[in-house]
Motif scaffolding. Structure first.
Motif, PDB file in Angstrom:
ATOM      1  N   GLY A 178       0.790  -1.225   0.000  1.00  0.00           N
ATOM      2  CA  GLY A 178       0.000   0.000   0.000  1.00  0.00           C
ATOM      3  C   GLY A 178       0.822   1.275   0.000  1.00  0.00           C
ATOM      4  N   GLU A 179       2.129   1.149  -0.175  1.00  0.00           N
ATOM      5  CA  GLU A 179       3.006   2.322  -0.141  1.00  0.00           C
ATOM      6  C   GLU A 179       2.679   3.326  -1.242  1.00  0.00           C
ATOM      7  N   ARG A 180       2.322   2.845  -2.413  1.00  0.00           N
ATOM      8  CA  ARG A 180       2.134   3.744  -3.556  1.00  0.00           C
ATOM      9  C   ARG A 180       0.673   4.115  -3.820  1.00  0.00           C
ATOM     10  N   LEU A 181      -0.214   3.162  -3.770  1.00  0.00           N
ATOM     11  CA  LEU A 181      -1.620   3.435  -4.098  1.00  0.00           C
ATOM     12  C   LEU A 181      -2.523   3.468  -2.867  1.00  0.00           C
ATOM     13  N   GLY A 182      -1.934   3.402  -1.692  1.00  0.00           N
ATOM     14  CA  GLY A 182      -2.718   3.536  -0.477  1.00  0.00           C
ATOM     15  C   GLY A 182      -3.027   2.219   0.193  1.00  0.00           C
ATOM     16  N   LYS A 183      -3.382   2.306   1.455  1.00  0.00           N
ATOM     17  CA  LYS A 183      -3.618   1.119   2.272  1.00  0.00           C
ATOM     18  C   LYS A 183      -4.976   0.485   2.026  1.00  0.00           C
ATOM     19  N   ALA A 213      -1.431  10.649 -12.419  1.00  0.00           N
ATOM     20  CA  ALA A 213      -0.974  10.548 -11.034  1.00  0.00           C
ATOM     21  C   ALA A 213      -0.781   9.088 -10.628  1.00  0.00           C
ATOM     22  N   ILE A 214      -1.704   8.228 -11.065  1.00  0.00           N
ATOM     23  CA  ILE A 214      -1.579   6.795 -10.767  1.00  0.00           C
ATOM     24  C   ILE A 214      -0.332   6.226 -11.427  1.00  0.00           C
ATOM     25  N   TYR A 215      -0.131   6.560 -12.686  1.00  0.00           N
ATOM     26  CA  TYR A 215       1.056   6.070 -13.396  1.00  0.00           C
ATOM     27  C   TYR A 215       2.339   6.553 -12.718  1.00  0.00           C
ATOM     28  N   ASP A 216       2.341   7.799 -12.286  1.00  0.00           N
ATOM     29  CA  ASP A 216       3.533   8.359 -11.647  1.00  0.00           C
ATOM     30  C   ASP A 216       3.850   7.641 -10.337  1.00  0.00           C
ATOM     31  N   LYS A 217       2.819   7.238  -9.619  1.00  0.00           N
ATOM     32  CA  LYS A 217       3.025   6.594  -8.325  1.00  0.00           C
ATOM     33  C   LYS A 217       3.633   5.202  -8.445  1.00  0.00           C
ATOM     34  N   ILE A 218       3.373   4.519  -9.559  1.00  0.00           N
ATOM     35  CA  ILE A 218       3.822   3.129  -9.685  1.00  0.00           C
ATOM     36  C   ILE A 218       4.998   2.939 -10.641  1.00  0.00           C
ATOM     37  N   LYS A 219       5.407   4.010 -11.308  1.00  0.00           N
ATOM     38  CA  LYS A 219       6.393   3.853 -12.374  1.00  0.00           C
ATOM     39  C   LYS A 219       7.750   3.370 -11.881  1.00  0.00           C
ATOM     40  N   ASP A 220       8.100   3.647 -10.622  1.00  0.00           N
ATOM     41  CA  ASP A 220       9.434   3.277 -10.145  1.00  0.00           C
ATOM     42  C   ASP A 220       9.602   1.771  -9.953  1.00  0.00           C
ATOM     43  N   ILE A 221       8.473   1.019  -9.867  1.00  0.00           N
ATOM     44  CA  ILE A 221       8.598  -0.440  -9.751  1.00  0.00           C
ATOM     45  C   ILE A 221       7.900  -1.155 -10.915  1.00  0.00           C
ATOM     46  N   THR A 222       7.643  -0.423 -11.995  1.00  0.00           N
ATOM     47  CA  THR A 222       6.961  -0.996 -13.156  1.00  0.00           C
ATOM     48  C   THR A 222       7.842  -0.892 -14.398  1.00  0.00           C
ATOM     49  N   CYS A 223       8.043  -2.022 -15.052  1.00  0.00           N
ATOM     50  CA  CYS A 223       8.765  -2.035 -16.324  1.00  0.00           C
ATOM     51  C   CYS A 223       7.747  -2.350 -17.419  1.00  0.00           C
ATOM     52  N   ARG A 224       7.408  -1.346 -18.223  1.00  0.00           N
ATOM     53  CA  ARG A 224       6.404  -1.506 -19.275  1.00  0.00           C
ATOM     54  C   ARG A 224       7.079  -1.569 -20.639  1.00  0.00           C
ATOM     55  N   LEU A 225       6.861  -2.681 -21.362  1.00  0.00           N
ATOM     56  CA  LEU A 225       7.411  -2.847 -22.701  1.00  0.00           C
ATOM     57  C   LEU A 225       6.293  -3.252 -23.658  1.00  0.00           C
ATOM     58  N   ASP A 226       6.194  -2.570 -24.801  1.00  0.00           N
ATOM     59  CA  ASP A 226       5.188  -2.865 -25.815  1.00  0.00           C
ATOM     60  C   ASP A 226       5.813  -3.655 -26.960  1.00  0.00           C
ATOM     61  N   ALA A 227       5.118  -4.686 -27.414  1.00  0.00           N
ATOM     62  CA  ALA A 227       5.629  -5.544 -28.478  1.00  0.00           C
ATOM     63  C   ALA A 227       5.930  -4.749 -29.742  1.00  0.00           C
TER      64      ALA A 227
END
Length: 270
Positions: A178-183, A213-227
């Protein structure tokens, strides 16, 4: 011995990203090698065992095939079927189980921990993270209670939010508590979404700023790759074949359909 091709550059970057984050989400399209990257991530974690939760077909085919294909040298066991309790007691690098076995696994681990004060694994990979997108299911609530057992958590999916960005909350809660998107899911929803009907059955994002804002909160632990950025694939061709089932077969289909939806409903926590 067949020479194993090295990782592609984008795969090396994804692997390095996951190694630098104890908890990470590899949101990668099909065909980009999520499973191989995950297996590479396991290298320094197999001393304590790694639990892999994936769709049933994947634990019998995809994961064992990938282990053999890339000559990883891991030992593994499948926690499914009549011998699953015995297999849980084996000393292996990888323990492969399916989503439908989560409740059984939870109860078994509780009993095991009371006796041995330990569990067979120290890291977890959830292959298809969107399978835990609903915070109201028994499946998610069991995983929530187990999350502190793991000292490394990885989620894999090509579509982390298949229906709505609301689907992200429970997945990222499992990763970071819950650190990024809340408890709580309720606060996350009221902060960024608004009801689209007076009974509040359907919710939509409040604004483009909330989406970002949601994307910004999770981007540091998300690796997004598009085919499309890495693979040269032909244009998809849909071949729709319509069938008229015989009456007996149609009745069997309707029975199966009803049973399926009843099982889905049973997975909800009242």
């Amino acid at each position: 011995m067949t020479q194993i091709p090295p990782l592609h550059e984008y795969q090396r970057k994804a692997l390095q990203f996951s190694l630098s984050n104890p908890d990470s989400y590899l949101a990668m399209d099909m065909g980009l090698g999520k499973t191989r990257i995950a297996l590479e991530w396991c290298r320094d974690k197999t001393k304590g065992g790694v639990l892999v939760i994936a769709p049933l077909k994947a634990i019998y085919t995809t994961w064992p095939d990938e282990i053999e294909k890339w000559q990883m040298g891991y030992t593994s066991t499948i926690i499914h079927g009549p011998e699953k309790l015995d297999n849980l007691g084996l000393k292996r690098d990888l323990y492969l189980t399916n989503f439908e076995s989560i409740m059984w696994l939870f109860k078994s681990l509780v009993k095991l921990y009371k006796i041995t004060k330990k569990v067979p694994f120290r890291a977890i990979i959830i292959d298809e993270g969107s399978m835990i997108k609903s915070p109201s299911t028994k499946r998610f609530k069991a995983l929530r209670k187990l999350r502190d057992l793991f000292h490394g958590r990885m989620l894999l999916s090509g579509t982390p939010a298949p229906n709505s960005l609301q689907d992200l909350w429970s997945q990222y809660f499992f990763l970071d508590g819950g650190e990024r998107l809340g408890k709580t899911f309720g606060k996350f929803r009221t902060d960024h979404f608004m009801p689209l009907d007076y009974k509040q059955f359907t919710w939509g994002i409040k604004s483009p700023e909330d989406k970002q804002a949601i994307y910004d909160k999770i981007k540091d632990i998300t690796c997004r790759l598009d085919a499309k950025d890495y693979l040269n694939l032909p244009k998809r061709t849909d071949n729709v074949i319509k069938l008229k089932l015989p009456e007996k077969l149609q009745t069997m289909y309707k029975t199966l359909e009803k049973k399926f939806f009843l099982e889905l409903e049973d997975n909800k926590v009242e």
